[in-house]
Motif scaffolding. Structure first.
Motif, PDB file in Angstrom:
ATOM      1  N   VAL A 123       0.834  -1.206   0.000  1.00 32.48           N
ATOM      2  CA  VAL A 123       0.000   0.000   0.000  1.00 32.48           C
ATOM      3  C   VAL A 123       0.874   1.264   0.000  1.00 32.48           C
ATOM      4  O   VAL A 123       0.445   2.339   0.404  1.00 32.48           O
ATOM      5  CB  VAL A 123      -1.031   0.032   1.166  1.00 32.48           C
ATOM      6  CG1 VAL A 123      -2.084  -1.047   0.979  1.00 32.48           C
ATOM      7  CG2 VAL A 123      -0.359  -0.094   2.526  1.00 32.48           C
ATOM      8  N   GLY A 124       2.109   1.096  -0.417  1.00 29.39           N
ATOM      9  CA  GLY A 124       2.979   2.258  -0.628  1.00 29.39           C
ATOM     10  C   GLY A 124       3.802   2.691   0.571  1.00 29.39           C
ATOM     11  O   GLY A 124       4.451   3.739   0.532  1.00 29.39           O
ATOM     12  N   LEU A 125       3.778   1.889   1.654  1.00 32.40           N
ATOM     13  CA  LEU A 125       4.577   2.257   2.827  1.00 32.40           C
ATOM     14  C   LEU A 125       5.820   1.370   2.863  1.00 32.40           C
ATOM     15  O   LEU A 125       5.822   0.287   3.445  1.00 32.40           O
ATOM     16  CB  LEU A 125       3.772   2.086   4.119  1.00 32.40           C
ATOM     17  CG  LEU A 125       2.424   2.808   4.156  1.00 32.40           C
ATOM     18  CD1 LEU A 125       1.625   2.399   5.364  1.00 32.40           C
ATOM     19  CD2 LEU A 125       2.639   4.305   4.196  1.00 32.40           C
ATOM     20  N   THR A 126       6.843   1.837   2.171  1.00 39.62           N
ATOM     21  CA  THR A 126       8.054   1.024   2.069  1.00 39.62           C
ATOM     22  C   THR A 126       8.944   1.248   3.281  1.00 39.62           C
ATOM     23  O   THR A 126       9.204   2.390   3.659  1.00 39.62           O
ATOM     24  CB  THR A 126       8.834   1.435   0.799  1.00 39.62           C
ATOM     25  OG1 THR A 126       7.903   1.448  -0.273  1.00 39.62           O
ATOM     26  CG2 THR A 126       9.966   0.480   0.502  1.00 39.62           C
ATOM     27  N   LEU A 127       9.368   0.135   3.892  1.00 37.06           N
ATOM     28  CA  LEU A 127      10.298   0.243   5.025  1.00 37.06           C
ATOM     29  C   LEU A 127      11.630  -0.361   4.604  1.00 37.06           C
ATOM     30  O   LEU A 127      11.669  -1.444   4.009  1.00 37.06           O
ATOM     31  CB  LEU A 127       9.741  -0.484   6.247  1.00 37.06           C
ATOM     32  CG  LEU A 127       8.493   0.155   6.873  1.00 37.06           C
ATOM     33  CD1 LEU A 127       7.864  -0.778   7.905  1.00 37.06           C
ATOM     34  CD2 LEU A 127       8.814   1.499   7.513  1.00 37.06           C
ATOM     35  N   ASN A 128      12.684   0.348   4.922  1.00 33.07           N
ATOM     36  CA  ASN A 128      14.024  -0.076   4.567  1.00 33.07           C
ATOM     37  C   ASN A 128      14.390  -1.393   5.277  1.00 33.07           C
ATOM     38  O   ASN A 128      14.233  -1.506   6.488  1.00 33.07           O
ATOM     39  CB  ASN A 128      14.948   1.082   4.998  1.00 33.07           C
ATOM     40  CG  ASN A 128      16.372   0.789   4.736  1.00 33.07           C
ATOM     41  OD1 ASN A 128      16.955  -0.084   5.365  1.00 33.07           O
ATOM     42  ND2 ASN A 128      16.930   1.516   3.800  1.00 33.07           N
ATOM     43  N   GLU A 129      14.879  -2.361   4.492  1.00 30.25           N
ATOM     44  CA  GLU A 129      15.142  -3.698   5.024  1.00 30.25           C
ATOM     45  C   GLU A 129      16.112  -3.683   6.210  1.00 30.25           C
ATOM     46  O   GLU A 129      15.904  -4.370   7.207  1.00 30.25           O
ATOM     47  CB  GLU A 129      15.724  -4.559   3.901  1.00 30.25           C
ATOM     48  CG  GLU A 129      15.400  -6.011   4.060  1.00 30.25           C
ATOM     49  CD  GLU A 129      15.743  -6.802   2.806  1.00 30.25           C
ATOM     50  OE1 GLU A 129      16.673  -7.596   2.871  1.00 30.25           O
ATOM     51  OE2 GLU A 129      15.080  -6.584   1.762  1.00 30.25           O
ATOM     52  N   SER A 130      17.154  -2.863   6.106  1.00 28.70           N
ATOM     53  CA  SER A 130      18.140  -2.889   7.207  1.00 28.70           C
ATOM     54  C   SER A 130      17.588  -2.238   8.482  1.00 28.70           C
ATOM     55  O   SER A 130      17.955  -2.649   9.587  1.00 28.70           O
ATOM     56  CB  SER A 130      19.469  -2.258   6.787  1.00 28.70           C
ATOM     57  OG  SER A 130      19.260  -0.923   6.434  1.00 28.70           O
ATOM     58  N   GLU A 134      17.381  -4.177  11.987  1.00 25.25           N
ATOM     59  CA  GLU A 134      17.923  -3.565  13.201  1.00 25.25           C
ATOM     60  C   GLU A 134      16.870  -3.578  14.321  1.00 25.25           C
ATOM     61  O   GLU A 134      17.162  -3.930  15.463  1.00 25.25           O
ATOM     62  CB  GLU A 134      18.341  -2.134  12.878  1.00 25.25           C
ATOM     63  CG  GLU A 134      19.269  -1.540  13.902  1.00 25.25           C
ATOM     64  CD  GLU A 134      19.526  -0.068  13.617  1.00 25.25           C
ATOM     65  OE1 GLU A 134      19.548   0.336  12.430  1.00 25.25           O
ATOM     66  OE2 GLU A 134      19.675   0.679  14.603  1.00 25.25           O
ATOM     67  N   LYS A 135      15.653  -3.204  13.960  1.00 20.20           N
ATOM     68  CA  LYS A 135      14.567  -3.169  14.955  1.00 20.20           C
ATOM     69  C   LYS A 135      14.337  -4.561  15.533  1.00 20.20           C
ATOM     70  O   LYS A 135      14.196  -4.728  16.749  1.00 20.20           O
ATOM     71  CB  LYS A 135      13.310  -2.633  14.256  1.00 20.20           C
ATOM     72  CG  LYS A 135      12.135  -2.338  15.129  1.00 20.20           C
ATOM     73  CD  LYS A 135      12.401  -1.459  16.279  1.00 20.20           C
ATOM     74  CE  LYS A 135      12.057  -0.047  16.267  1.00 20.20           C
ATOM     75  NZ  LYS A 135      12.572   0.698  17.425  1.00 20.20           N
ATOM     76  N   ILE A 136      14.311  -5.569  14.655  1.00 17.61           N
ATOM     77  CA  ILE A 136      14.088  -6.946  15.117  1.00 17.61           C
ATOM     78  C   ILE A 136      15.209  -7.362  16.072  1.00 17.61           C
ATOM     79  O   ILE A 136      14.969  -8.009  17.095  1.00 17.61           O
ATOM     80  CB  ILE A 136      13.959  -7.926  13.921  1.00 17.61           C
ATOM     81  CG1 ILE A 136      12.659  -7.653  13.143  1.00 17.61           C
ATOM     82  CG2 ILE A 136      13.999  -9.379  14.393  1.00 17.61           C
ATOM     83  CD1 ILE A 136      12.445  -8.501  11.905  1.00 17.61           C
ATOM     84  N   SER A 137      16.430  -6.919  15.764  1.00 15.56           N
ATOM     85  CA  SER A 137      17.561  -7.344  16.603  1.00 15.56           C
ATOM     86  C   SER A 137      17.573  -6.649  17.971  1.00 15.56           C
ATOM     87  O   SER A 137      18.256  -7.084  18.886  1.00 15.56           O
ATOM     88  CB  SER A 137      18.880  -7.106  15.881  1.00 15.56           C
ATOM     89  OG  SER A 137      19.125  -5.713  15.846  1.00 15.56           O
ATOM     90  N   GLU A 138      16.809  -5.574  18.114  1.00 12.66           N
ATOM     91  CA  GLU A 138      16.787  -4.849  19.401  1.00 12.66           C
ATOM     92  C   GLU A 138      15.901  -5.528  20.441  1.00 12.66           C
ATOM     93  O   GLU A 138      15.888  -5.141  21.601  1.00 12.66           O
ATOM     94  CB  GLU A 138      16.228  -3.421  19.192  1.00 12.66           C
ATOM     95  CG  GLU A 138      17.216  -2.467  18.537  1.00 12.66           C
ATOM     96  CD  GLU A 138      16.543  -1.170  18.105  1.00 12.66           C
ATOM     97  OE1 GLU A 138      15.359  -0.938  18.441  1.00 12.66           O
ATOM     98  OE2 GLU A 138      17.218  -0.392  17.412  1.00 12.66           O
ATOM     99  N   THR A 139      15.079  -6.483  20.022  1.00 13.40           N
ATOM    100  CA  THR A 139      14.121  -7.102  20.943  1.00 13.40           C
ATOM    101  C   THR A 139      14.196  -8.626  20.844  1.00 13.40           C
ATOM    102  O   THR A 139      14.818  -9.160  19.920  1.00 13.40           O
ATOM    103  CB  THR A 139      12.692  -6.614  20.618  1.00 13.40           C
ATOM    104  OG1 THR A 139      11.761  -7.301  21.446  1.00 13.40           O
ATOM    105  CG2 THR A 139      12.309  -6.859  19.163  1.00 13.40           C
TER     106      THR A 139
END
Ligand code: AMP
Ligand code: FE
Ligand code: FE
Ligand code: ZN
Length: 283
Positions: A123-130, A134-139
């Motif tokens: 739906v046009g909300l592109t999130l940068n893969e890295s 990084e976010k996943i690795s913080e939790t």
């Protein structure tokens, strides 16, 4: 705010429902324990979603601060196709079957996070893969709040509430259901680990039919004190607790994300006499 004044007049002795950066909270276990001490909380349980990563660190800090610390966790589970949250107290955090479960949930949560990112991209909300990596690795337990934070950071929404409203709520274009384990298995795991199971925030849309089904599966307790419960809801659940012979607990469900959240920390929880009663069950 849904919690009426009357529930805020009794002094909080125990807060048995809080979150840290190990799941979707904003403070580390050390920061959370420190903050609990400054708010006058005497007994604290950290109940991160599907992880016990914070236990050791929190225990160390609690000892320093003279706070009683109870190991806990908040499991997501399905009962009759509905997601419920089941708190567990006094479990053995080293238990084998626990870690099997946690690892399975962690992997499923990561797969789901990527699926949400993919759906948002459509739906046009592109999130940068890295940044996602990084976010996943913080939790240790990635969930929708982390994806909401990424949407805020990328400038697509002004805050995480908006992210939930527009994109991540059950009918939102980015929503993906969590593949949860059946409540029956979660309750049997808690039993196996020597813990006490408690239904979290029934006021978040858990019908009496679902509560009954959980009781039939061996649920031990129900959360009475919670920011989503006003005094009439508390009386309602207290009656259910009496009818089904359930123990009762409570806490702020503090994540440290909003001002409202912060307001309730140290203001919603269990009075001393109630804690004393529960401490005999969890001992
Ligand atoms: P999940 O388990 O990944 O589906 O995410 C559910 C978590 O999101 C809950 O435990 C809450 O901490 C958080 N949450 C639910 N609704 C909202 C909301 N409207 N705004 C911010 N956080 C929310
Ligand atoms: Fe949460
Ligand atoms: Fe919850
Ligand atoms: Zn919670």
């Amino acid at each position: 705010m849904s919690c009426t004044r009357d529930s805020l007049e009794t002094k909080v002795h125990a807060d048995l429902h809080t979150h840290t950066t190990c799941s979707d909270g904003c403070h580390s276990p050390t920061e959370l324990v420190t903050k609990a001490a400054t708010r006058g909380i005497q007994v604290l349980a950290i109940t991160d979603h599907d992880t016990v990563r914070g236990v050791e660190e929190a225990e160390r800090e609690a000892e320093k601060r003279g706070i009683d610390y109870i190991p806990g966790i908040e499991f997501s589970a399905d009962v009759q196709d509905r997601e419920v949250h089941i708190l567990a107290y006094g479990i053995d955090p080293e238990g084998d079957r626990l870690h099997e479960h946690i690892q399975k949930m962690q992997a499923a949560r990561e797969r789901r996070a990527w699926r949400m990112v993919e759906r948002l991209g459509k739906v046009g909300l592109t999130l940068n893969e890295s940044t996602v990596e990084e976010k996943i690795s913080e939790t240790h337990s990635v969930g929708r709040p982390h994806i909401a934070e990424l949407l805020v950071k990328a400038g697509y929404v002004k805050n995480t509430d908006r992210a939930f409203e527009q994109y991540l709520g059950e009918n939102g274009p980015g929503y993906v259901a969590k593949p949860n384990v059946e409540a029956k298995r979660v309750l049997s795991l808690i039993n196996h680990l020597g813990g006490v199971s408690v239904l979290a925030h029934p006021g978040h849309w858990t019908s009496s039919r679902h509560i009954r089904a959980l009781v039939d599966l061996g649920l031990c307790g129900i959360e009475l004190w919670h920011p989503a419960h006003d005094s009439s809801l508390r009386s309602y659940y207290a009656r259910i607790a009496r009818d089904y012979n359930l123990c009762t607990t409570g806490g702020s469900d503090y994540h440290g994300r909003t001002k409202e959240d912060d307001y309730y920390f140290g203001r919603v929880g269990m009075p001393e006499t109630e804690w004393e009663r529960f401490s005999e069950v969890v001992a």
